[in-house]
Write a protein that holds these residues in place. Structure first.
Motif, PDB file in Angstrom:
ATOM      1  N   GLN A 373       0.812  -1.214   0.000  1.00 31.35           N
ATOM      2  CA  GLN A 373       0.000   0.000   0.000  1.00 31.35           C
ATOM      3  C   GLN A 373       0.850   1.270   0.000  1.00 31.35           C
ATOM      4  N   ASN A 374       2.008   1.230   0.606  1.00 30.80           N
ATOM      5  CA  ASN A 374       2.885   2.395   0.569  1.00 30.80           C
ATOM      6  C   ASN A 374       3.284   2.737  -0.867  1.00 30.80           C
ATOM      7  N   ASP A 375       3.530   1.719  -1.673  1.00 32.76           N
ATOM      8  CA  ASP A 375       3.862   1.948  -3.083  1.00 32.76           C
ATOM      9  C   ASP A 375       2.710   2.638  -3.805  1.00 32.76           C
ATOM     10  N   MET A 376       1.484   2.220  -3.500  1.00 35.83           N
ATOM     11  CA  MET A 376       0.327   2.825  -4.152  1.00 35.83           C
ATOM     12  C   MET A 376       0.151   4.280  -3.723  1.00 35.83           C
ATOM     13  N   GLU A 377       0.425   4.556  -2.462  1.00 40.78           N
ATOM     14  CA  GLU A 377       0.326   5.942  -1.996  1.00 40.78           C
ATOM     15  C   GLU A 377       1.388   6.809  -2.661  1.00 40.78           C
ATOM     16  N   ASN A 378       2.583   6.237  -2.862  1.00 39.61           N
ATOM     17  CA  ASN A 378       3.628   6.969  -3.588  1.00 39.61           C
ATOM     18  C   ASN A 378       3.159   7.313  -4.999  1.00 39.61           C
ATOM     19  N   LEU A 379       2.607   6.320  -5.704  1.00 33.21           N
ATOM     20  CA  LEU A 379       2.156   6.551  -7.069  1.00 33.21           C
ATOM     21  C   LEU A 379       1.003   7.545  -7.116  1.00 33.21           C
ATOM     22  N   ALA A 380       0.115   7.483  -6.144  1.00 33.27           N
ATOM     23  CA  ALA A 380      -1.001   8.433  -6.118  1.00 33.27           C
ATOM     24  C   ALA A 380      -0.510   9.875  -6.018  1.00 33.27           C
ATOM     25  N   ILE A 381       0.493  10.097  -5.185  1.00 37.38           N
ATOM     26  CA  ILE A 381       1.051  11.447  -5.057  1.00 37.38           C
ATOM     27  C   ILE A 381       1.742  11.872  -6.346  1.00 37.38           C
ATOM     28  N   LEU A 382       2.484  10.955  -6.982  1.00 37.45           N
ATOM     29  CA  LEU A 382       3.137  11.279  -8.248  1.00 37.45           C
ATOM     30  C   LEU A 382       2.110  11.623  -9.321  1.00 37.45           C
ATOM     31  N   LEU A 383       1.030  10.860  -9.385  1.00 38.21           N
ATOM     32  CA  LEU A 383      -0.001  11.121 -10.381  1.00 38.21           C
ATOM     33  C   LEU A 383      -0.753  12.414 -10.092  1.00 38.21           C
TER      34      LEU A 383
END
Length: 453
Positions: A373-383
């Motif tokens: 889930q941390n990876d997904m939160e990282n990608l959400a911020i990048l997007l």
């Protein structure tokens, strides 16, 4: 077309543009599974270097899948503005990249450039861009669309409410929808993935969502993500649908595996234009995802990034309201770990926006991938930084029906807060009216679904 390059005293010879594109791609497990990936980092660098020196005319004159063999290729080819293409035909892929990243190149100028590009050209420039390049270029592009209401404005981030239920229980869907609304999510669409793919079940869900939209005066749109033919039957039986949904592939054979064709999409488009409930001109919702063509052995030896770009070339024919890549849903066979998922999400968002599409992303992964889930939160911020139009929201980021991990309703609210983004304008006014938001910030009332009961 140049197909050979010497780097550090080693010569690399490629058989075709298709091979150059595949081997220039960032490392992807799907390309490795298909047997088309670069053998090592050196070969990948050589292919990327060679690709950067090719001209746009080289890309167009060497089709990866000839139009006479594939209807998706024909749709892409027919969309090219010849006058604009001719003005850029001698640009190299490297020059296209420099133009897109230049401070002097505006959203309006990118809008002109895209009319002269094919989907393969967009894929090519994507392969020589870093993650930050993809974020920077995409962040310039604004794509505003209208179904019932408009989304996509600069400075906004919409959310799809995805209140799925493992048995399509209407009360269960409704309870999840209330939670989404309580966090300010649902301005992109109230979109449910049904378990039961029948016209009657789809009709019942659409009736419920439309009743709630009218009862609470929610400024949004509804959609049930059944097969397009099921939705068509439901609409003919009186179902109140604002838009149609369908998953797309980047080849004719891939779409046959989905049970669709350009002819069927044209028929469905006529139906929703005549019998849909929405008043806007954008009445489609498309989903894509890297690797789907390989799943059905319909990839024709083409890499998954290029195929994904071709999906967008098909989607734009229908002027959709929203499009999203379900970036990590298919599994580790195609995107093995978080690094590959993050790269794919940024690639897909950029390629869609470059082709004029209102791109969202389902920031997601399956439980057997090397991601969390941390990876997904990282990608959400990048997007969010890249200007993504919308993200997907499911309760607690765990879809209990589709059995995968995504972003939660409160995750999207957090991305808005961190990046100072707002909901769609009409939706924000409604949230203020309901006491859920004030001056762009959630109030103490937010997160309480009982306020809608």
């Amino acid at each position: 077309m140049k197909s050979k390059i010497t780097l550090l005293h080693r010569t690399y010879q490629f058989a075709s543009l298709k091979e150059i594109l595949a081997k220039a791609n960032e490392e992807k497990s799907g390309d490795e599974l298909a047997g088309i990936a670069a053998s090592d980092a050196q070969e990948r660098l050589a292919a990327r270097h060679l690709l950067s020196e090719l001209k746009l005319s080289d890309i167009r004159n060497n089709p990866v899948l000839p139009p006479e063999e594939d209807e998706v290729s024909r749709v892409i080819e027919e969309s090219v503005n010849e006058k604009i293409y001719q003005s850029m035909a001698n640009w190299t892929i490297s020059e296209l990249r420099e133009s897109l990243l230049s401070e002097a190149t505006t959203n309006q100028e990118i809008g002109r450039i895209r009319k002269g590009l094919t989907s393969e050209m967009v894929a090519a420039v994507t392969k020589i861009m870093s993650n930050l390049d993809l974020i920077q270029a995409a962040s310039k592009i604004e794509v505003v669309t209208e179904c019932n209401y408009r989304i996509g404005h600069k400075g906004t981030l919409a959310g799809r409410a995805q209140p799925n239920h493992p048995t399509d229980n209407i009360q269960g869907i409704k309870a999840s929808l209330y939670e989404a609304l309580s966090y300010g999510i649902g301005d992109a669409v109230i979109g449910i993935n049904p378990v039961i793919d029948t016209a009657d079940s789809v009709r019942k869900i659409l009736l419920m969502t439309k009743e709630e939209m009218e009862r609470l005066q929610i400024p949004t749109q509804n959609c049930v993500l059944a097969h397009v033919t099921t939705q068509m039957r439901a609409i003919k039986n009186g179902a109140p649908s604002d838009m149609l949904f369908q998953s797309l592939a980047g080849t004719e054979d891939g779409n046959k595996a989905f049970g669709i064709s350009v002819g069927l999409l044209n028929e469905a488009n006529d139906l929703i234009q005549k019998e849909g409930c929405a008043h806007g001109e954008n009445l489609w919702y498309f989903e894509t995802g890297q690797g789907s063509e390989l799943s059905s052995d319909a990839h024709h030896g083409i890499d998954q990034v290029t195929l994904e770009s071709r999906c967008y070339g098909l989607a734009k024919k229908y002027k959709p309201f929203i499009v999203n890549t379900v970036v990590g849903f298919i599994g580790p066979e195609y995107l093995y770990n978080s690094k590959q998922v993050i790269r794919a999400g940024l690639e897909d968002h950029f390629m869609g926006k470059m082709q004029g599409l209102p791109m969202g992303v389902d920031v997601c992964y399956t439980n057997h991938m090397k991601a969390d889930q941390n990876d997904m939160e990282n990608l959400a911020i990048l997007l969010g930084s890249a200007g993504v139009n919308y993200l997907i929201g499911v309760p607690m980021a765990d879809d209990c029906m589709l059995n995968y991990q995504s972003t939660s309703y409160h995750d999207i609210a957090s991305v808005r807060r961190v990046l100072d983004l707002r909901p769609a304008p009409s939706f924000e006014k409604w949230l203020e009216k309901m006491g859920i938001m004030e001056h762009g910030r959630l109030t103490a009332r937010a997160g309480d679904p009982t306020i809608f009961i």
